[in-house]
Design a protein around this motif. Structure first.
Motif, PDB file in Angstrom:
ATOM      1  N   GLU A  71       8.988   7.026  49.877  1.00  0.00           N
ATOM      2  CA  GLU A  71       7.530   6.732  48.816  1.00  0.00           C
ATOM      3  C   GLU A  71       7.121   7.418  48.815  1.00  0.00           C
ATOM      4  N   MET A  72       6.674   7.292  49.991  1.00  0.00           N
ATOM      5  CA  MET A  72       5.194   8.075  50.180  1.00  0.00           C
ATOM      6  C   MET A  72       5.263   9.398  50.730  1.00  0.00           C
ATOM      7  N   GLN A  74       7.238  10.843  48.474  1.00  0.00           N
ATOM      8  CA  GLN A  74       7.170  11.840  47.081  1.00  0.00           C
ATOM      9  C   GLN A  74       5.522  11.576  46.490  1.00  0.00           C
ATOM     10  N   LEU A  75       4.901  10.415  47.059  1.00  0.00           N
ATOM     11  CA  LEU A  75       3.803  10.253  46.338  1.00  0.00           C
ATOM     12  C   LEU A  75       2.550  11.667  47.005  1.00  0.00           C
ATOM     13  N   ARG A  76       2.664  11.826  48.166  1.00  0.00           N
ATOM     14  CA  ARG A  76       2.099  13.105  48.359  1.00  0.00           C
ATOM     15  C   ARG A  76       2.437  14.203  47.497  1.00  0.00           C
ATOM     16  N   GLN A  77       3.588  14.193  47.233  1.00  0.00           N
ATOM     17  CA  GLN A  77       3.654  15.736  46.953  1.00  0.00           C
ATOM     18  C   GLN A  77       3.220  15.266  44.809  1.00  0.00           C
ATOM     19  N   ASP A  78       3.751  13.997  44.730  1.00  0.00           N
ATOM     20  CA  ASP A  78       2.314  14.036  43.386  1.00  0.00           C
ATOM     21  C   ASP A  78       1.141  14.010  42.740  1.00  0.00           C
ATOM     22  N   LEU A  79       0.765  13.402  44.374  1.00  0.00           N
ATOM     23  CA  LEU A  79      -0.770  13.712  44.307  1.00  0.00           C
ATOM     24  C   LEU A  79      -1.309  15.535  44.718  1.00  0.00           C
ATOM     25  N   GLN A  80      -1.174  16.037  45.351  1.00  0.00           N
ATOM     26  CA  GLN A  80      -0.596  17.284  45.726  1.00  0.00           C
ATOM     27  C   GLN A  80      -0.373  18.683  44.189  1.00  0.00           C
ATOM     28  N   ALA A  81       0.666  18.020  43.647  1.00  0.00           N
ATOM     29  CA  ALA A  81       0.990  18.166  42.102  1.00  0.00           C
ATOM     30  C   ALA A  81      -0.718  18.345  41.322  1.00  0.00           C
ATOM     31  N   THR A  82      -0.755  16.872  41.235  1.00  0.00           N
ATOM     32  CA  THR A  82      -2.126  16.702  40.402  1.00  0.00           C
ATOM     33  C   THR A  82      -3.601  17.224  40.747  1.00  0.00           C
ATOM     34  N   ARG A  83      -3.706  17.634  42.710  1.00  0.00           N
ATOM     35  CA  ARG A  83      -4.654  18.235  42.984  1.00  0.00           C
ATOM     36  C   ARG A  83      -4.419  19.948  42.336  1.00  0.00           C
ATOM     37  N   ALA A  84      -3.618  19.868  42.261  1.00  0.00           N
ATOM     38  CA  ALA A  84      -3.404  21.314  42.051  1.00  0.00           C
ATOM     39  C   ALA A  84      -3.423  21.857  40.713  1.00  0.00           C
ATOM     40  N   LEU A  85      -2.961  21.023  39.868  1.00  0.00           N
ATOM     41  CA  LEU A  85      -3.497  21.215  38.237  1.00  0.00           C
ATOM     42  C   LEU A  85      -4.748  20.717  38.360  1.00  0.00           C
ATOM     43  N   LEU A  86      -6.161  20.410  38.586  1.00  0.00           N
ATOM     44  CA  LEU A  86      -7.370  19.817  38.941  1.00  0.00           C
ATOM     45  C   LEU A  86      -7.848  20.677  39.137  1.00  0.00           C
ATOM     46  N   PRO A 107      -1.344  19.091  62.436  1.00  0.00           N
ATOM     47  CA  PRO A 107       0.226  18.758  60.984  1.00  0.00           C
ATOM     48  C   PRO A 107      -0.736  16.852  61.364  1.00  0.00           C
ATOM     49  N   GLN A 108      -0.706  17.177  62.393  1.00  0.00           N
ATOM     50  CA  GLN A 108       0.207  15.276  63.011  1.00  0.00           C
ATOM     51  C   GLN A 108      -1.115  14.556  62.248  1.00  0.00           C
ATOM     52  N   GLN A 109      -2.203  15.214  62.586  1.00  0.00           N
ATOM     53  CA  GLN A 109      -3.676  14.222  61.581  1.00  0.00           C
ATOM     54  C   GLN A 109      -3.381  14.458  60.173  1.00  0.00           C
ATOM     55  N   GLU A 110      -2.926  15.523  59.779  1.00  0.00           N
ATOM     56  CA  GLU A 110      -3.315  15.807  58.644  1.00  0.00           C
ATOM     57  C   GLU A 110      -1.834  14.694  57.857  1.00  0.00           C
ATOM     58  N   THR A 111      -0.708  14.346  58.187  1.00  0.00           N
ATOM     59  CA  THR A 111       0.233  14.163  58.313  1.00  0.00           C
ATOM     60  C   THR A 111      -0.398  12.629  58.569  1.00  0.00           C
ATOM     61  N   HIS A 112      -0.911  11.872  59.404  1.00  0.00           N
ATOM     62  CA  HIS A 112      -1.463  11.001  59.581  1.00  0.00           C
ATOM     63  C   HIS A 112      -2.418  10.152  58.005  1.00  0.00           C
ATOM     64  N   THR A 113      -3.720  11.505  57.637  1.00  0.00           N
ATOM     65  CA  THR A 113      -4.306  11.354  56.781  1.00  0.00           C
ATOM     66  C   THR A 113      -3.653  10.849  55.799  1.00  0.00           C
ATOM     67  N   ALA A 114      -3.426  11.675  55.115  1.00  0.00           N
ATOM     68  CA  ALA A 114      -1.956  11.602  54.058  1.00  0.00           C
ATOM     69  C   ALA A 114      -1.536  10.308  53.527  1.00  0.00           C
ATOM     70  N   SER A 115      -0.706  10.109  54.759  1.00  0.00           N
ATOM     71  CA  SER A 115       0.050   8.885  54.745  1.00  0.00           C
ATOM     72  C   SER A 115      -0.479   7.783  54.496  1.00  0.00           C
ATOM     73  N   ASP A 116      -2.005   7.414  55.025  1.00  0.00           N
ATOM     74  CA  ASP A 116      -3.513   6.554  55.369  1.00  0.00           C
ATOM     75  C   ASP A 116      -3.774   6.917  53.610  1.00  0.00           C
ATOM     76  N   THR A 117      -3.985   7.432  53.226  1.00  0.00           N
ATOM     77  CA  THR A 117      -4.413   7.674  51.435  1.00  0.00           C
ATOM     78  C   THR A 117      -3.265   7.225  50.307  1.00  0.00           C
ATOM     79  N   ALA A 118      -2.412   7.587  50.926  1.00  0.00           N
ATOM     80  CA  ALA A 118      -1.266   7.340  50.687  1.00  0.00           C
ATOM     81  C   ALA A 118      -0.748   6.125  50.531  1.00  0.00           C
ATOM     82  N   SER A 119      -1.192   5.094  51.095  1.00  0.00           N
ATOM     83  CA  SER A 119      -0.850   3.871  51.268  1.00  0.00           C
ATOM     84  C   SER A 119      -1.671   3.339  50.675  1.00  0.00           C
ATOM     85  N   SER A 120      -2.783   3.486  50.527  1.00  0.00           N
ATOM     86  CA  SER A 120      -3.729   3.034  49.792  1.00  0.00           C
ATOM     87  C   SER A 120      -4.272   2.454  48.647  1.00  0.00           C
TER      88      SER A 120
END
Length: 537
Positions: A71-72, A74-86, A107-120
């Motif tokens: 699920e996380m 999928q949420l990152r993919q949706d968030l990246q798609a939305t950012r690309a549109l906006l 890359p590990q830090q980016e994954t961690h940040t994205a995970s934290d963002t997604a979990s919020s």
């Protein structure tokens, strides 16, 4: 999506259960043979049940963890798609700002940040997600622009208020034919002494200027600011090559309170009743034609300004103020100040100006009129009322051609540069207290035609004249009783070309001619060719 909080709680419970089981298993192994014989069947059965439960719980948590990861992603993919549109189109300045603001991450830090963002993010609608992303992008853009602005303009101060450094480093190279009161920026012509060369040449940087602008707090709804400007035309030290070591001099320094339609200004400033000057980089230490029709002065003053909007494009400005009542007397002491005749009157000078303006073809169309009054006390009950009336204009003829100028008529206005800096004439020996005096009448002005050939090149032509009335001198005053020649008229013309290859780089060439007519002797002329190179900052 199952909450990660539930996942964490279950993980904690699993750890506790494992710890309890290990403790129980250790106690069972440490028990005596007798105790083990009597309790072995019950203990083994209980331990087997707990192990089975623990395995079941671990399997459930493993499945839940896999679902959460999916699920996380999928949420990152949706968030990246939305950012690309906006995401707005990238610009060089925006990329520079983002690079300056965002630190590099692995890359590990980016994954961690994205995970934290997604979990919020709880499960929300796409509209809510778009609003959050839009706010995030707006905040990032604002922070980037503020950082860029501070990087360009911040000057450290002792207070929390922002300061800005500005000015010009200016070099003037010149060649003069004839003699004048001043070698590098002449104001009037003088006769060439016998035996002296007719031509001179030199260079100087003493017309360079430096200023500081301070942005203060809001007071009673007004924006407060202060500005001080200095140059290096305050004289020369008595040392070898001292002409190259110009002494720092105060030009202007003002404090401002600015409301939407009203401003209050206090400090030493240029004359608000004479707001225009010819365009020239050959003469900054004094404005061009300062004693040939261009009234000027850096005078302590207090004034108030109010702006009326009479339509969408028409504005009427009203200015009124009091000024230090000066009359162009030289200081009697280099360190201690004594009162001039205007200050001896016990009252300031008074000034008023009103102007109308509107834009025409992208250029201002202005007309202004002004008045000035001051009383001068020349001791022994000798009083002179100084006064002047002025007019100024800026007229865009066509899109590239502009006409501007000023005109004045007055008496006793040497403190404003009128009558070539002369306020009064002595009708007798000035050492005698009862010698009569007379205020000197004068009229003059200047007009400039500016042609903006391109955005980087402009041409200017100026004609100016100051006319001190010779009739006030003839039959009343002599040169011997007035500390030198009485100058009746000072006429000037100039033409220059100014090239700005960049907004902060100035290249200029100018030809200027001055012809001065004393009342009791023949006229003199001087010509100057001036090349200017300056960098604005």
């Amino acid at each position: 999506m199952k909450s990660l909080r539930t996942f964490a709680i279950r993980g904690t419970a699993l750890a506790v259960a494992a710890f309890v089981l290990l403790q129980a298993h250790g106690r069972a192994q440490d028990a005596s043979p007798t105790a083990a014989t009597t309790e072995s069947a019950d203990a083994v059965r209980a331990l087997q049940d707990q192990v089975h439960q623990l395995r079941s719980l671990m399997e459930e948590m493993r499945e839940e963890n896999a679902e959460s990861r999916a699920e996380m992603r999928q949420l990152r993919q949706d968030l990246q798609a939305t950012r690309a549109l906006l995401q707005p189109p990238a610009t060089p300045s925006a990329n520079h700002s983002a690079a300056a603001v965002a630190p590099s991450t692995s890359p590990q830090q980016e994954t961690h940040t994205a995970s934290d963002t997604a979990s919020s993010f709880p499960a929300e609608s796409s509209t809510s997600l778009e609003e959050r992303v839009q706010k995030l992008e707006e905040s990032t853009s604002l922070i980037g622009s503020k950082i860029d602005e501070q990087y360009q303009t911040k000057v450290e101060t002792a207070s929390k208020y922002r300061a800005r450094l500005h000015g010009i480093v200016l070099m003037n190279a010149f060649r003069n034919a004839g003699r004048s009161d001043n070698l590098d920026f002449p104001n009037y012509a003088e006769p060439v002494p016998a035996g002296s060369p007719h031509s001179t040449a030199g260079a100087s940087l003493r017309q360079s200027e430096i200023g500081f602008e301070i942005f203060g707090p809001a007071v009673a709804g007004a924006r407060t600011s202060a500005d001080i400007q200095l140059d290096f035309a305050g004289g020369f030290p008595a040392t070898g090559n001292g002409v190259d070591f110009g002494i720092v001099r105060l030009q202007t320094g003002e404090l401002r309170f600015d409301w939407e339609h009203t401003s209050v200004v206090a400090g030493q400033d240029s004359l608000f009743i004479s707001p225009l000057s010819p365009t020239s980089f050959a003469s900054l230490a004094t404005p061009a034609f300062a004693f040939a029709g261009n009234l000027w002065g850096w005078t302590p003053q207090l004034r108030i300004e109010h702006r009326f909007s009479i339509s969408d494009q028409q504005t009427v400005t009203l200015q009124a103020g009091i000024l230090d009542n000066l009359d162009w007397e030289f200081p009697s002491n280099s360190f201690y100040r004594s009162a001039q005749a205007g200050e001896l009157s016990g009252q300031p000078a008074y000034a008023l100006r009103t102007a109308w303006s509107r834009p025409v073809q992208g250029h201002p169309l202005n007309f202004g009129v002004a008045g000035y009054f001051g009383r001068q006390d020349w001791r022994w009950d000798r009083y002179i009322d100084s006064w002047a009336g002025m007019a100024d204009w800026q007229i865009p003829i066509v899109s590239r051609l502009n006409l501007s100028g000023e005109f004045y008529r007055g008496r006793g206005i040497g403190g404003l540069g009128g009558a070539i800096g002369t306020s009064i004439l002595y009708g007798g020996d000035p050492k005698f207290p009862f010698s009569p005096i007379r205020g000197l009448d004068a009229a003059g002005g200047w007009t400039q035609l500016k042609f903006q050939a391109t955005s980087k090149i402009e041409f200017n032509g100026v004609f100016a004249e100051d006319n001190a009335f010779a009739g006030d001198a003839r039959g009343f005053a002599t040169d011997q009783n007035n500390f030198g020649r009485i100058l009746g008229r000072n006429r000037g013309e100039l033409g220059n070309v100014i090239f700005r290859p960049r907004s902060d780089l100035i290249l200029a060439a100018e030809f200027r001619r001055l012809r001065t007519f004393p009342v009791f002797s023949s006229s003199s002329a001087t010509n100057q060719v001036n090349l200017s190179l300056g960098i604005l900052f």
